[in-house]
Structure formats: C-alpha cells, structure tokens
Design an enzyme around this catalytic site. Structure first.
Site, PDB file in Angstrom:
ATOM      1  N   HIS A 103      31.342  29.769  44.941  1.00 24.05           N
ATOM      2  CA  HIS A 103      31.515  28.874  44.891  1.00 24.05           C
ATOM      3  C   HIS A 103      31.583  28.220  43.016  1.00 24.05           C
ATOM      4  O   HIS A 103      31.637  27.165  42.744  1.00 24.05           O
ATOM      5  CB  HIS A 103      30.427  27.728  46.111  1.00 24.05           C
TER       6      HIS A 103
ATOM      7  N   GLU B 200      40.683  39.783  49.009  1.00 21.45           N
ATOM      8  CA  GLU B 200      40.659  38.794  49.025  1.00 21.45           C
ATOM      9  C   GLU B 200      41.537  38.050  49.734  1.00 21.45           C
ATOM     10  O   GLU B 200      41.462  36.250  49.979  1.00 21.45           O
ATOM     11  CB  GLU B 200      41.741  37.855  47.300  1.00 21.45           C
TER      12      GLU B 200
ATOM     13  N   HIS C 131      40.528  31.253  41.479  1.00 23.20           N
ATOM     14  CA  HIS C 131      41.216  31.062  40.123  1.00 23.20           C
ATOM     15  C   HIS C 131      42.528  31.479  40.446  1.00 23.20           C
ATOM     16  O   HIS C 131      43.123  30.794  41.108  1.00 23.20           O
ATOM     17  CB  HIS C 131      40.799  32.644  40.702  1.00 23.20           C
TER      18      HIS C 131
ATOM     19  N   CYS D 239      51.609  33.058  35.108  1.00 26.88           N
ATOM     20  CA  CYS D 239      50.137  32.418  35.126  1.00 26.88           C
ATOM     21  C   CYS D 239      50.636  32.106  36.419  1.00 26.88           C
ATOM     22  O   CYS D 239      51.294  30.402  36.171  1.00 26.88           O
ATOM     23  CB  CYS D 239      49.869  31.684  34.251  1.00 26.88           C
TER      24      CYS D 239
ATOM     25  N   HIS E  33      40.031  31.897  47.167  1.00 23.15           N
ATOM     26  CA  HIS E  33      39.889  32.800  48.271  1.00 23.15           C
ATOM     27  C   HIS E  33      38.283  33.206  48.718  1.00 23.15           C
ATOM     28  O   HIS E  33      37.690  32.380  47.914  1.00 23.15           O
ATOM     29  CB  HIS E  33      40.321  34.163  47.749  1.00 23.15           C
TER      30      HIS E  33
ATOM     31  N   HIS F   4      43.469  28.276  42.687  1.00 23.16           N
ATOM     32  CA  HIS F   4      43.810  28.411  44.089  1.00 23.16           C
ATOM     33  C   HIS F   4      42.472  29.608  44.779  1.00 23.16           C
ATOM     34  O   HIS F   4      41.159  29.682  43.166  1.00 23.16           O
ATOM     35  CB  HIS F   4      44.695  29.376  44.611  1.00 23.16           C
TER      36      HIS F   4
HETATM   37 ZN   LIG Z   1      44.281  34.550  44.225  1.00 24.49          ZN
END
Ligand SMILES: [Zn+2]
Length: 164
Positions: free
Chosen positions: A72, A151, A19, A28, A34, A32
């Site tokens: 995923h 996260e 995300h 922005c 999590h 990347h």
């Molecule tokens: Zn993040």
C-alpha cells in the site's frame, strides 16, 4: 553433501503497490499499480535434530514483514539518475528529468535504494532484506536464496544469490 530447498509462497506474502518505471532513452511510465506476489526459496543442508533446512514458520513471518513494509505504498527509486525524489515536510516530491511530476504524502511512500522499481530490482531488494534477517538470526547452513516477484499473472522475475 546433500542439499535441500524450501519454498514459501502464500496469499499474504503479497504487496499491492503503485509504481512507474523508466526505460532507456526518454520514456517514463505513468503511475499505476500491481498486486505483486513474492515467492522465496532457500537452499541449504539439513539442520541437526530438526531435519529441515529452514523453519517454514520463521520464513513466512520474515517474508510477510518485508512485504508489509512496501504494501500500500508508492514505490519510489532513490538511485535513478532521471528521477529526483525529495522530502518536503510531510510530503515527497518526484520530478522526472528535472520537471515536477508528483507530490505524495510521505507516509504513503516507500523510498527504495534501487535504480528502477522493476520486478528484478524488487526481487533483489527483498532478497537483501531477507538476507539481513537471516544474518541477524545467524541461520547456518544456507547456501542460496532465490526471490521471485510477480507483477502480473505469468510475469515474473527471479533473483538468485549465493550465501556464505
Ligand atoms: Zn508496472
């Protein structure tokens, strides 16, 4: 009236997703990922004859299914005024403030009805999807749902909503 809480968090109630989020102003993040972990709590009274507030097996199953939907995947917000997400055949294109930025295979994307893919919004989204499951099965006696999404270790948002 007595009230109980049941909580479920498991090593399979997780989702590993990509995300990026936008910040106030013109900032922005880059793409990347999590390893997200979810934890849900339902509050309510005891059900007659079973003496539980909600069945753990059912709750684990519903949570796993809702996490699998976004596991995923690239999580993309459909309600962010600065991010334009469009479908183009088998692809999804993403622009930031009108400038093309990414192109992903559609099957790798989860297009989400949220303004930003923060853990707060992901917790609210999971809660609303779980609420739909609960309403579909007609779960009586529940008074609140609490959804936590982590996260990173120790980096958690909690969304809470009253039911009924
Ligand atoms: Zn993040």
């Amino acid at each position: 009236m007595e009230s109980y809480k049941v909580t479920v968090t498991k090593d399979y109630i997780v989702f590993a997703s990509a995300h990026f989020i936008t910040f106030a102003g013109h900032r922005c993040e880059g793409l990347h990922g999590h390893n997200y972990r979810a934890r849900v709590t339902l509050a309510g009274g005891l059900l007659e004859e079973s003496w539980f507030a909600f069945d753990f097996v059912t709750l684990k199953h519903m949570m796993r299914r809702r996490c699998d939907e976004i596991d995923h995947k690239v999580l993309l917000p459909l309600e962010n005024p600065k991010i334009q997400v469009a479908e183009d055949g088998d692809a999804v294109t993403v622009a930031y403030e009108g400038k093309p930025r990414y192109r992903f295979p559609k099957s790798d994307c989860a297009l989400l009805p949220v303004p930003n893919t923060t853990v707060e919004m992901l917790a609210e989204l999971l809660a609303s999807r779980l609420r739909a499951d609960l309403e579909a099965m007609g779960a009586p006696g529940l008074t609140a749902i609490e959804m936590e999404v982590e996260e990173n270790f120790g980096q958690v948002a909690v969304y809470r909503e009253k039911l009924g």
